[in-house]
Design a protein around this motif. Sequence first.
Motif, mmCIF file in Angstrom:
data_model
loop_
_atom_site.group_PDB
_atom_site.id
_atom_site.type_symbol
_atom_site.label_atom_id
_atom_site.label_comp_id
_atom_site.label_asym_id
_atom_site.label_seq_id
_atom_site.Cartn_x
_atom_site.Cartn_y
_atom_site.Cartn_z
ATOM 1 N N LEU A 36 0.672 -1.261 0.172
ATOM 2 C CA LEU A 36 0.203 -0.584 -0.096
ATOM 3 C C LEU A 36 0.701 1.111 -0.119
ATOM 4 C CD1 LEU A 36 -2.553 1.866 0.083
ATOM 5 C CD2 LEU A 36 -2.251 1.104 2.666
ATOM 6 N N VAL A 37 0.646 2.091 -0.842
ATOM 7 C CA VAL A 37 1.382 3.632 -1.328
ATOM 8 C C VAL A 37 0.613 4.300 -1.039
ATOM 9 C CG1 VAL A 37 2.827 4.682 -3.117
ATOM 10 C CG2 VAL A 37 3.148 2.476 -3.063
ATOM 11 N N VAL A 38 1.035 5.451 0.551
ATOM 12 C CA VAL A 38 0.311 6.809 0.912
ATOM 13 C C VAL A 38 1.037 8.200 0.934
ATOM 14 C CG1 VAL A 38 -1.517 6.528 2.285
ATOM 15 C CG2 VAL A 38 -0.604 4.472 2.258
ATOM 16 N N GLY A 66 -4.262 9.240 5.121
ATOM 17 C CA GLY A 66 -4.269 8.721 6.259
ATOM 18 C C GLY A 66 -5.744 7.958 6.375
ATOM 19 N N LYS A 67 -6.658 8.943 5.831
ATOM 20 C CA LYS A 67 -8.280 8.816 6.594
ATOM 21 C C LYS A 67 -8.192 7.350 5.416
ATOM 22 C CE LYS A 67 -13.412 9.642 6.925
ATOM 23 N NZ LYS A 67 -14.164 10.521 6.645
ATOM 24 N N ILE A 68 -7.789 7.455 3.936
ATOM 25 C CA ILE A 68 -8.180 6.482 3.013
ATOM 26 C C ILE A 68 -7.536 5.026 3.190
ATOM 27 C CG2 ILE A 68 -7.840 6.411 0.677
ATOM 28 C CD1 ILE A 68 -8.926 8.951 0.043
ATOM 29 N N ALA A 69 -6.057 5.663 3.563
ATOM 30 C CA ALA A 69 -5.224 4.141 4.274
ATOM 31 C C ALA A 69 -5.912 3.337 5.441
ATOM 32 C CB ALA A 69 -3.598 4.893 4.427
ATOM 33 N N LYS A 77 -5.967 -5.625 4.079
ATOM 34 C CA LYS A 77 -4.500 -6.219 5.032
ATOM 35 C C LYS A 77 -3.541 -6.512 3.972
ATOM 36 C CE LYS A 77 -7.206 -8.131 8.774
ATOM 37 N NZ LYS A 77 -8.745 -6.683 8.135
ATOM 38 N N PRO A 78 -3.063 -5.800 3.683
ATOM 39 C CA PRO A 78 -1.265 -5.371 3.193
ATOM 40 C C PRO A 78 -0.552 -5.953 3.749
ATOM 41 C CG PRO A 78 -1.975 -3.446 3.774
ATOM 42 C CD PRO A 78 -2.737 -3.421 4.090
ATOM 43 N N ASP A 79 0.811 -6.179 3.409
ATOM 44 C CA ASP A 79 1.685 -7.383 2.913
ATOM 45 C C ASP A 79 2.646 -5.574 3.706
ATOM 46 O OD1 ASP A 79 1.186 -9.804 3.199
ATOM 47 O OD2 ASP A 79 1.471 -9.572 1.193
ATOM 48 N N ILE A 80 3.089 -4.745 3.276
ATOM 49 C CA ILE A 80 3.316 -3.868 4.111
ATOM 50 C C ILE A 80 2.751 -2.267 3.738
ATOM 51 C CG2 ILE A 80 4.722 -3.777 1.725
ATOM 52 C CD1 ILE A 80 7.586 -3.230 3.647
ATOM 53 N N ILE A 81 3.748 -1.243 4.275
ATOM 54 C CA ILE A 81 2.719 0.047 3.861
ATOM 55 C C ILE A 81 4.017 0.886 3.932
ATOM 56 C CG2 ILE A 81 1.434 1.902 4.652
ATOM 57 C CD1 ILE A 81 -0.108 -0.215 6.109
ATOM 58 N N LEU A 82 3.724 1.871 2.813
ATOM 59 C CA LEU A 82 4.308 3.394 2.557
ATOM 60 C C LEU A 82 3.803 4.668 2.930
ATOM 61 C CD1 LEU A 82 6.476 1.437 -1.067
ATOM 62 C CD2 LEU A 82 6.989 1.487 0.969
ATOM 63 N N MET A 83 4.555 4.652 3.541
ATOM 64 C CA MET A 83 3.575 5.477 3.853
ATOM 65 C C MET A 83 3.766 7.282 4.201
ATOM 66 S SD MET A 83 0.021 6.523 6.093
ATOM 67 C CE MET A 83 -0.053 5.249 6.181
ATOM 68 N N ASP A 84 3.728 8.338 3.598
ATOM 69 C CA ASP A 84 3.849 9.970 3.449
ATOM 70 C C ASP A 84 3.520 10.497 5.339
ATOM 71 O OD1 ASP A 84 5.433 11.648 3.260
ATOM 72 O OD2 ASP A 84 3.310 12.822 1.819
ATOM 73 N N MET A 85 4.293 10.956 5.470
ATOM 74 C CA MET A 85 3.398 11.963 6.983
ATOM 75 C C MET A 85 2.953 13.008 6.639
ATOM 76 S SD MET A 85 5.331 10.376 9.412
ATOM 77 C CE MET A 85 4.070 9.262 9.247
ATOM 78 N N LYS A 86 2.694 14.129 5.989
ATOM 79 C CA LYS A 86 2.228 14.956 5.604
ATOM 80 C C LYS A 86 1.390 15.206 4.425
ATOM 81 C CE LYS A 86 5.881 17.976 7.962
ATOM 82 N NZ LYS A 86 7.148 19.218 7.668
#
Length: 172
Positions: A36-38, A66-69, A77-86
Amino acid sequence: TFKNISSASNSKLTTQESLGKFNIKPLIQFEPATVLVVDDVFLNRQLLIKYLEDYPELSILEAENGKIAIEMVNQYKPDIILMDMKMPVMDGFEAIKIIKAIESLQSIPILVITASVFKQTKEEVISISEGFLQKPVSQKALILKISEFLKNRIYENEANQDYSKKESPVFA
């Protein structure tokens, strides 16, 4: 045209070119996984997706905040999440705290990918996530980092011609 500018020496350029030619695709093969790319910036998401497209075994999901994430994490239930902060609507800090508060989601590794370089921010990010990459991130850095969390096989380069399969002692 820039006048009165000296150029880099050929030896520095050659070194940079040789480093840039390092191709990790033949060296790492992932087991099937969902990423999941956020990120609220469309082009940032597209860049990360482009970096991952050499790995057809990775299914990619996208979220723009973040809400959609959180909704996608609950559903897929992804195996990994790549998350931006701002991000608008809900930032990465809040999203991570909510995800980590849900028992069934706590084991999903979250890698923070952010442009922030402040020491306080970095320490805070490390305390709530499994990893940290600073923007701009290279494909090599991204693949090496996610290979720490996703099951994969590593291939060794023999005589710069042939790749022979060498499994990691434990799937990473």
